[in-house]
Design a protein around this motif. Structure first.
Motif, mmCIF file in Angstrom:
data_model
loop_
_atom_site.group_PDB
_atom_site.id
_atom_site.type_symbol
_atom_site.label_atom_id
_atom_site.label_comp_id
_atom_site.label_asym_id
_atom_site.label_seq_id
_atom_site.Cartn_x
_atom_site.Cartn_y
_atom_site.Cartn_z
ATOM 1 N N ALA A 1 8.335 -0.198 -9.436
ATOM 2 C CA ALA A 1 9.763 -0.293 -9.137
ATOM 3 C C ALA A 1 10.069 0.270 -7.763
ATOM 4 O O ALA A 1 11.017 -0.172 -7.092
ATOM 5 C CB ALA A 1 10.587 0.443 -10.192
ATOM 6 N N ALA A 2 9.254 1.229 -7.306
ATOM 7 C CA ALA A 2 9.478 1.878 -6.016
ATOM 8 C C ALA A 2 8.597 1.324 -4.914
ATOM 9 O O ALA A 2 9.036 1.203 -3.765
ATOM 10 C CB ALA A 2 9.233 3.386 -6.144
ATOM 11 N N HIS A 3 7.350 0.974 -5.234
ATOM 12 C CA HIS A 3 6.407 0.643 -4.165
ATOM 13 C C HIS A 3 5.372 -0.381 -4.632
ATOM 14 O O HIS A 3 4.174 -0.215 -4.376
ATOM 15 C CB HIS A 3 5.702 1.906 -3.660
ATOM 16 C CG HIS A 3 5.208 2.820 -4.748
ATOM 17 N ND1 HIS A 3 4.119 2.515 -5.539
ATOM 18 C CD2 HIS A 3 5.659 4.024 -5.182
ATOM 19 C CE1 HIS A 3 3.916 3.502 -6.401
ATOM 20 N NE2 HIS A 3 4.843 4.437 -6.217
ATOM 21 N N ALA A 4 5.800 -1.428 -5.304
ATOM 22 C CA ALA A 4 4.856 -2.458 -5.754
ATOM 23 C C ALA A 4 4.048 -2.966 -4.570
ATOM 24 O O ALA A 4 4.601 -3.333 -3.530
ATOM 25 C CB ALA A 4 5.607 -3.603 -6.416
ATOM 26 N N MET A 5 2.749 -3.003 -4.734
ATOM 27 C CA MET A 5 1.856 -3.383 -3.642
ATOM 28 C C MET A 5 0.825 -4.380 -4.144
ATOM 29 O O MET A 5 0.668 -4.584 -5.354
ATOM 30 C CB MET A 5 1.156 -2.141 -3.084
ATOM 31 C CG MET A 5 0.273 -1.408 -4.083
ATOM 32 S SD MET A 5 -0.312 0.209 -3.484
ATOM 33 C CE MET A 5 1.229 1.136 -3.448
ATOM 34 N N THR A 6 0.130 -4.999 -3.230
ATOM 35 C CA THR A 6 -0.961 -5.880 -3.625
ATOM 36 C C THR A 6 -2.057 -5.022 -4.260
ATOM 37 O O THR A 6 -2.172 -3.821 -3.972
ATOM 38 C CB THR A 6 -1.519 -6.646 -2.422
ATOM 39 O OG1 THR A 6 -2.109 -5.724 -1.489
ATOM 40 C CG2 THR A 6 -0.418 -7.447 -1.729
ATOM 41 N N PRO A 7 -2.896 -5.608 -5.107
ATOM 42 C CA PRO A 7 -3.873 -4.795 -5.858
ATOM 43 C C PRO A 7 -5.167 -4.531 -5.113
ATOM 44 O O PRO A 7 -6.162 -4.133 -5.728
ATOM 45 C CB PRO A 7 -4.132 -5.675 -7.091
ATOM 46 C CG PRO A 7 -3.962 -7.074 -6.585
ATOM 47 C CD PRO A 7 -2.842 -6.998 -5.575
ATOM 48 N N ASP A 8 -5.174 -4.688 -3.794
ATOM 49 C CA ASP A 8 -6.429 -4.736 -3.051
ATOM 50 C C ASP A 8 -7.104 -3.384 -2.852
ATOM 51 O O ASP A 8 -8.267 -3.335 -2.457
ATOM 52 C CB ASP A 8 -6.181 -5.413 -1.710
ATOM 53 C CG ASP A 8 -5.596 -6.811 -1.903
ATOM 54 O OD1 ASP A 8 -6.341 -7.689 -2.361
ATOM 55 O OD2 ASP A 8 -4.396 -7.003 -1.644
ATOM 56 N N MET A 9 -6.393 -2.278 -3.119
ATOM 57 C CA MET A 9 -7.045 -0.972 -3.126
ATOM 58 C C MET A 9 -7.167 -0.415 -4.540
ATOM 59 O O MET A 9 -7.659 0.698 -4.734
ATOM 60 C CB MET A 9 -6.278 0.021 -2.241
ATOM 61 C CG MET A 9 -6.443 -0.218 -0.758
ATOM 62 S SD MET A 9 -5.609 1.041 0.260
ATOM 63 C CE MET A 9 -6.569 2.518 -0.101
ATOM 64 N N GLY A 10 -6.684 -1.167 -5.520
ATOM 65 C CA GLY A 10 -6.759 -0.720 -6.902
ATOM 66 C C GLY A 10 -5.980 0.552 -7.158
ATOM 67 O O GLY A 10 -6.327 1.328 -8.053
ATOM 68 N N GLN A 11 -4.883 0.760 -6.422
ATOM 69 C CA GLN A 11 -4.180 2.036 -6.490
ATOM 70 C C GLN A 11 -2.852 1.982 -7.231
ATOM 71 O O GLN A 11 -2.204 3.021 -7.406
ATOM 72 C CB GLN A 11 -3.949 2.571 -5.070
ATOM 73 C CG GLN A 11 -5.152 3.265 -4.475
ATOM 74 C CD GLN A 11 -5.462 4.577 -5.162
ATOM 75 O OE1 GLN A 11 -4.583 5.351 -5.509
ATOM 76 N NE2 GLN A 11 -6.749 4.844 -5.370
ATOM 77 N N GLY A 12 -2.409 0.824 -7.687
ATOM 78 C CA GLY A 12 -1.085 0.722 -8.288
ATOM 79 C C GLY A 12 -0.854 1.680 -9.440
ATOM 80 O O GLY A 12 0.076 2.498 -9.425
ATOM 81 N N ALA A 13 -1.691 1.622 -10.470
ATOM 82 C CA ALA A 13 -1.532 2.500 -11.624
ATOM 83 C C ALA A 13 -1.803 3.954 -11.262
ATOM 84 O O ALA A 13 -1.153 4.872 -11.774
ATOM 85 C CB ALA A 13 -2.465 2.066 -12.748
ATOM 86 N N ASN A 14 -2.745 4.186 -10.363
ATOM 87 C CA ASN A 14 -3.066 5.547 -9.944
ATOM 88 C C ASN A 14 -1.874 6.206 -9.263
ATOM 89 O O ASN A 14 -1.562 7.376 -9.515
ATOM 90 C CB ASN A 14 -4.272 5.526 -9.001
ATOM 91 C CG ASN A 14 -5.540 5.060 -9.672
ATOM 92 O OD1 ASN A 14 -6.274 5.835 -10.274
ATOM 93 N ND2 ASN A 14 -5.828 3.773 -9.585
ATOM 94 N N LEU A 15 -1.181 5.464 -8.411
ATOM 95 C CA LEU A 15 -0.020 6.024 -7.731
ATOM 96 C C LEU A 15 1.139 6.244 -8.692
ATOM 97 O O LEU A 15 1.915 7.195 -8.538
ATOM 98 C CB LEU A 15 0.410 5.114 -6.579
ATOM 99 C CG LEU A 15 -0.567 5.040 -5.404
ATOM 100 C CD1 LEU A 15 -0.036 4.093 -4.333
ATOM 101 C CD2 LEU A 15 -0.828 6.414 -4.797
ATOM 102 N N ALA A 16 1.268 5.378 -9.694
ATOM 103 C CA ALA A 16 2.312 5.598 -10.702
ATOM 104 C C ALA A 16 2.057 6.896 -11.464
ATOM 105 O O ALA A 16 2.997 7.648 -11.772
ATOM 106 C CB ALA A 16 2.365 4.415 -11.669
#
Length: 397
Positions: free
Chosen positions: A291-306
């Motif tokens: 919701a704040a910083h949706a990004m492409t999955p190319d570093m695999g960091q989406g869930a980690n940053l959440a």
């Protein structure tokens, strides 16, 4: 907390979390353990199996440790033992020194997304999570807010928008912000049970196409593919057939994995990224995760940053007496970091999806010539994060 206002007779601060995904559940756990009374509003009527795997990098694992859940996740995860990037023939372009990565930052573990969600849900009192509750409107006036939903209305001291890339909270309270933008490529995801899992994972880069392999602890394998494609395009012959058409000529074990996959297990989603927000907070409302910083999955960091967001938000609220001042600090802490990683992720995705042979050839050559130490050093900004102290209250016996 429905039909309840801030400062009610509950005696504690109240939080409304919209969205019961990884970020929303982790936020509720962190707030609950810091003494908040939490209500999660989740549109889905129930949680079924989600057919995707997930790599938890050391920063995400540290966030789970801060929540007291790291050991549970490790028990259901597989430590990645080999990875990197190959070309379509199977030749390594870049190999990850997994041993050195683990020594420097901590191990990378792979887990079924559904298993992580199950661990997070079980860490919360059952009454906290209200499934089948669709939010229809969010309004805020200064520090006060009201959430209208299919079960009534909810109010409290804090509103957390953890409702994903198409966030209703963001669209309601940040109405002028641009919508997510298509990244130019689509992605397929599938969990495959081929009888045995591969001995190594990693990605294979072609010309405007990629495949990733992530072995999982239960013996299955998470396979994902990406390809440059027009937005909204779908295959008339089915998405598994499209994956096989594109990738079955690539190196082993990709053909074998796709041969063992079933059509009804394949998910396809176009990839979007959110333009940078000027702030993640407004009054007593905070955005986190996609919701704040949706990004492409190319570093695999989406869930980690959440997960990082969740721990940081709760710790910051514990360190400030006023919610609004805490959220200002949360925004200052999280926005620069997450947007930096989003930029890097988008750049990696752009290079990985190069389709013209000269550019892709130069890319592959650079990867082959780059020392492993330099590749690891590039991960520093993402993986060196350490969680703030979470002032958890004792759990009732």
């Amino acid at each position: 907390m429905s039909e309840r206002t801030a400062g009610s007779t509950t005696g504690g601060r109240t939080a409304i979390v919209i969205g019961g995904g990884i970020g929303g559940l982790a936020t509720a756990i962190a707030l609950d353990r810091c003494g908040w009374q939490v209500e999660i509003l989740e549109r889905a009527p129930a949680f079924g199996e989600i057919g995707a795997g997930l790599s938890l990098w050391p920063n995400g694992v540290r966030a789970l440790d801060a929540l007291g859940l790291g050991d549970q996740v490790r028990e259901r995860a597989l430590t990645e033992t080999e990875g990197g990037i190959r070309d379509v023939t199977g030749r390594w372009l870049s190999r990850t020194d997994v041993e050195e990565l683990g020594r420097r930052y901590g191990p990378v573990v792979a887990v079924h997304r559904a298993h992580l969600l199950e661990i997070l849900r079980q860490a919360l009192p059952a009454a906290v999570l209200r499934t089948g509750t669709e939010v229809t409107a969010v309004e805020a006036d200064g520090p006060r807010f009201e959430v209208r939903h299919s079960a009534g209305t909810s109010q409290g001291d804090l509103l957390v928008g953890a409702d994903g890339i198409r966030s209703l909270v963001r669209r309601s309270l940040w109405p002028a912000h641009p919508a997510p933008r298509y990244a130019g490529y689509t992605a397929w995801r599938v969990i495959v049970d081929a009888g045995r899992r591969p001995t190594s994972g990693g990605e294979t880069w072609g010309r405007g196409e990629r495949v990733g392999i992530v072995p999982l602890a239960d013996g299955t394998t998470y396979v994902f593919g990406a390809a440059n494609a027009p937005e909204g395009q779908r295959s008339p012959d089915g998405e598994l057939a499209e994956m096989r058409r594109r990738f079955s000529g690539w190196h082993a074990p990709i053909p074998e994995l796709l041969a063992a996959a079933s059509e009804d297990a394949v998910m396809r989603h176009d990839i979007y990224a959110l333009p940078p927000l000027r702030t993640f907070v407004r009054g007593t409302t905070a955005l986190l995760g996609d919701a704040a910083h949706a990004m492409t999955p190319d570093m695999g960091q989406g869930a980690n940053l959440a997960l990082e967001d969740a721990v940081t938000l709760a710790a910051t609220l514990s360190a400030h007496s006023a919610v609004e001042s805490a959220l200002v600090a949360y925004d200052r802490d999280r926005r620069a970091r997450t947007q930096m990683i989003a930029r890097r992720s988008r750049l990696i995705g752009t290079v990985a999806q190069w389709s013209r042979p000269p550019a892709a050839g130069v890319r592959d050559l650079v990867l082959r010539l780059s020392p492993s130490a330099a590749m690891l050093k590039a991960l520093d900004p993402a993986l060196t994060w350490t969680p703030p102290t979470l002032n958890s209250l004792p759990r009732p016996s």
